[in-house]
Design a protein around this motif. Structure first.
Motif, PDB file in Angstrom:
ATOM      1  N   ARG A  31       0.838  -1.203   0.000  1.00  0.00           N
ATOM      2  CA  ARG A  31       0.000   0.000   0.000  1.00  0.00           C
ATOM      3  C   ARG A  31       0.872   1.252   0.000  1.00  0.00           C
ATOM      4  O   ARG A  31       0.566   2.232  -0.676  1.00  0.00           O
ATOM      5  CB  ARG A  31      -0.933   0.008   1.210  1.00  0.00           C
ATOM      6  N   TYR A  32       1.935   1.218   0.779  1.00  0.00           N
ATOM      7  CA  TYR A  32       2.825   2.384   0.824  1.00  0.00           C
ATOM      8  C   TYR A  32       3.429   2.650  -0.541  1.00  0.00           C
ATOM      9  O   TYR A  32       3.520   3.805  -0.972  1.00  0.00           O
ATOM     10  CB  TYR A  32       3.942   2.182   1.848  1.00  0.00           C
ATOM     11  N   THR A  34       2.238   1.884  -3.481  1.00  0.00           N
ATOM     12  CA  THR A  34       1.201   2.437  -4.355  1.00  0.00           C
ATOM     13  C   THR A  34       1.091   3.944  -4.124  1.00  0.00           C
ATOM     14  O   THR A  34       1.021   4.742  -5.070  1.00  0.00           O
ATOM     15  CB  THR A  34      -0.148   1.762  -4.083  1.00  0.00           C
ATOM     16  N   PHE A  35       1.071   4.332  -2.861  1.00  0.00           N
ATOM     17  CA  PHE A  35       1.046   5.749  -2.490  1.00  0.00           C
ATOM     18  C   PHE A  35       2.301   6.467  -2.982  1.00  0.00           C
ATOM     19  O   PHE A  35       2.223   7.556  -3.560  1.00  0.00           O
ATOM     20  CB  PHE A  35       0.921   5.846  -0.965  1.00  0.00           C
ATOM     21  N   VAL A 226       0.808   5.520   6.277  1.00  0.00           N
ATOM     22  CA  VAL A 226       0.133   5.275   5.007  1.00  0.00           C
ATOM     23  C   VAL A 226      -0.500   3.894   4.992  1.00  0.00           C
ATOM     24  O   VAL A 226      -1.658   3.731   4.563  1.00  0.00           O
ATOM     25  CB  VAL A 226       1.123   5.428   3.835  1.00  0.00           C
ATOM     26  N   GLU A 227       0.241   2.886   5.444  1.00  0.00           N
ATOM     27  CA  GLU A 227      -0.306   1.528   5.478  1.00  0.00           C
ATOM     28  C   GLU A 227      -1.563   1.467   6.337  1.00  0.00           C
ATOM     29  O   GLU A 227      -2.558   0.844   5.958  1.00  0.00           O
ATOM     30  CB  GLU A 227       0.755   0.566   6.024  1.00  0.00           C
ATOM     31  N   LEU A 230      -4.573   3.409   4.541  1.00  0.00           N
ATOM     32  CA  LEU A 230      -5.092   2.720   3.357  1.00  0.00           C
ATOM     33  C   LEU A 230      -5.686   1.360   3.690  1.00  0.00           C
ATOM     34  O   LEU A 230      -6.557   0.869   2.971  1.00  0.00           O
ATOM     35  CB  LEU A 230      -3.988   2.588   2.306  1.00  0.00           C
ATOM     36  N   SER A 233      -9.101   2.489   4.800  1.00  0.00           N
ATOM     37  CA  SER A 233      -9.911   3.113   3.751  1.00  0.00           C
ATOM     38  C   SER A 233      -9.107   3.206   2.460  1.00  0.00           C
ATOM     39  O   SER A 233      -8.403   4.198   2.223  1.00  0.00           O
ATOM     40  CB  SER A 233     -10.356   4.512   4.196  1.00  0.00           C
ATOM     41  N   PRO A 234      -9.181   2.185   1.599  1.00  0.00           N
ATOM     42  CA  PRO A 234      -8.413   2.203   0.347  1.00  0.00           C
ATOM     43  C   PRO A 234      -8.717   3.408  -0.531  1.00  0.00           C
ATOM     44  O   PRO A 234      -7.862   3.848  -1.297  1.00  0.00           O
ATOM     45  CB  PRO A 234      -8.846   0.898  -0.336  1.00  0.00           C
ATOM     46  N   ARG A 235      -9.921   3.977  -0.426  1.00  0.00           N
ATOM     47  CA  ARG A 235     -10.283   5.122  -1.248  1.00  0.00           C
ATOM     48  C   ARG A 235      -9.628   6.421  -0.771  1.00  0.00           C
ATOM     49  O   ARG A 235      -9.823   7.476  -1.381  1.00  0.00           O
ATOM     50  CB  ARG A 235     -11.799   5.294  -1.245  1.00  0.00           C
ATOM     51  N   LEU A 237      -6.563   7.129  -0.896  1.00  0.00           N
ATOM     52  CA  LEU A 237      -5.297   7.387  -1.588  1.00  0.00           C
ATOM     53  C   LEU A 237      -5.217   8.804  -2.161  1.00  0.00           C
ATOM     54  O   LEU A 237      -4.225   9.507  -1.922  1.00  0.00           O
ATOM     55  CB  LEU A 237      -5.074   6.345  -2.688  1.00  0.00           C
TER      56      LEU A 237
END
Length: 266
Positions: A31-32, A34-35, A226-227, A230, A233-235, A237
């Motif tokens: 996730r990090y 991706t961010f 960040v992890e 996300l 709440s994945p949205r 980002l």
């Protein structure tokens, strides 16, 4: 110069903060990364010239920054260094990104380009940390830039280098870091990279005749923050990316990677 002998690789934690590609990125930080990539794309978009320009991309990798620059309407020369550590057969055979011109050559010397031939240089993907003689590469970047031209670069921070040394129990070497002019750090995969403080990076660019516009961490938000956000709440980002882009500069030395912009005097 300060360097550290290689040791038998252990199960890395800090090493998972390397670059977000391949096994080194670690699934636990997916996730990090991706961010991180979304932030890098947005920072590049903000930095690129507003009018169509000739851009030299020496970042390597999979053409991400080169492709974004081309999509923004720039003529992009993308250097593919056949001798760069970490390149795969896939890198050598992939088709050029639409709008880019591939150049096979040494991304450290740029001897195949004439003086003052490009408007901007992008050195993303920590490429200048992989070129251990960074002074020579920065001097070449300054040479090929036209007066008023700019360079955007990303390097490993001293914070990351010291954390990796501590994780691998190089305590004696770690104590020498504050007085070292050059800090070379071994990674568990056997590669060696160079880490920089903001002061060292500012001095390096200045010695090459480049005027530093700004130096900042690639991300101020920590990987753990960040992890957590996300995962809940994945949205979130886009909101996290906006928060990062609008965050106060604060301490230049924070973060695992440093991002810098500099200009050749006109």
């Amino acid at each position: 110069m300060h360097s550290v002998p290689s040791a038998r690789p252990s199960e890395p934690t800090i090493a998972s903060l390397r670059d977000g590609s391949g096994a080194a990125s670690g699934e636990s930080l997916a996730r990090y990364w991706t961010f991180y990539r979304a932030v890098a794309d947005a920072q590049l978009a903000r930095w690129l010239p507003r009018r169509p320009s000739r851009v030299l991309d020496i970042s390597g990798g999979h053409g991400r920054s080169a492709g974004h620059a081309a999509a923004a309407g720039h003529a992009v020369l993308e250097v593919r260094d056949p001798d760069r550590a970490g390149r795969s057969a896939r890198d050598e055979t992939r088709r050029p990104v639409r709008g880019t011109i591939p150049l096979v050559g040494d991304s450290g010397t740029l001897s195949y380009l004439v003086d003052a031939s490009v408007d901007a240089v992008v050195a993303e993907n920590r490429v200048l940390s992989r070129h251990l003689a960074t002074e020579a590469t920065i001097a070449e970047i300054a040479r090929v830039l036209r007066p008023g031209g700019r360079v955007l670069l990303c390097v490993d921070s001293l914070t990351l280098g010291m954390a990796l040394l501590a994780e691998r129990n190089y305590w004696a070497h770690l104590s020498d870091v504050p007085s070292a002019e050059v800090v070379l750090v071994p990674w568990p995969d056997g590669t060696i990279t160079r880490s920089f403080s903001s002061h060292q990076l500012r001095e390096l660019l200045g010695d090459a005749g480049l005027e530093v516009e700004w130096i900042r961490p690639r991300t101020v938000l920590s990987p753990s923050t960040v992890e957590h956000v996300l995962a809940e709440s994945p949205r979130a980002l886009p909101r996290l990316v906006r928060t990062e882009l609008n965050a106060p500069q604060g301490d230049e030395s924070l973060g695992v990677h440093l991002l810098a912009s500099a200009r050749r005097a006109g």
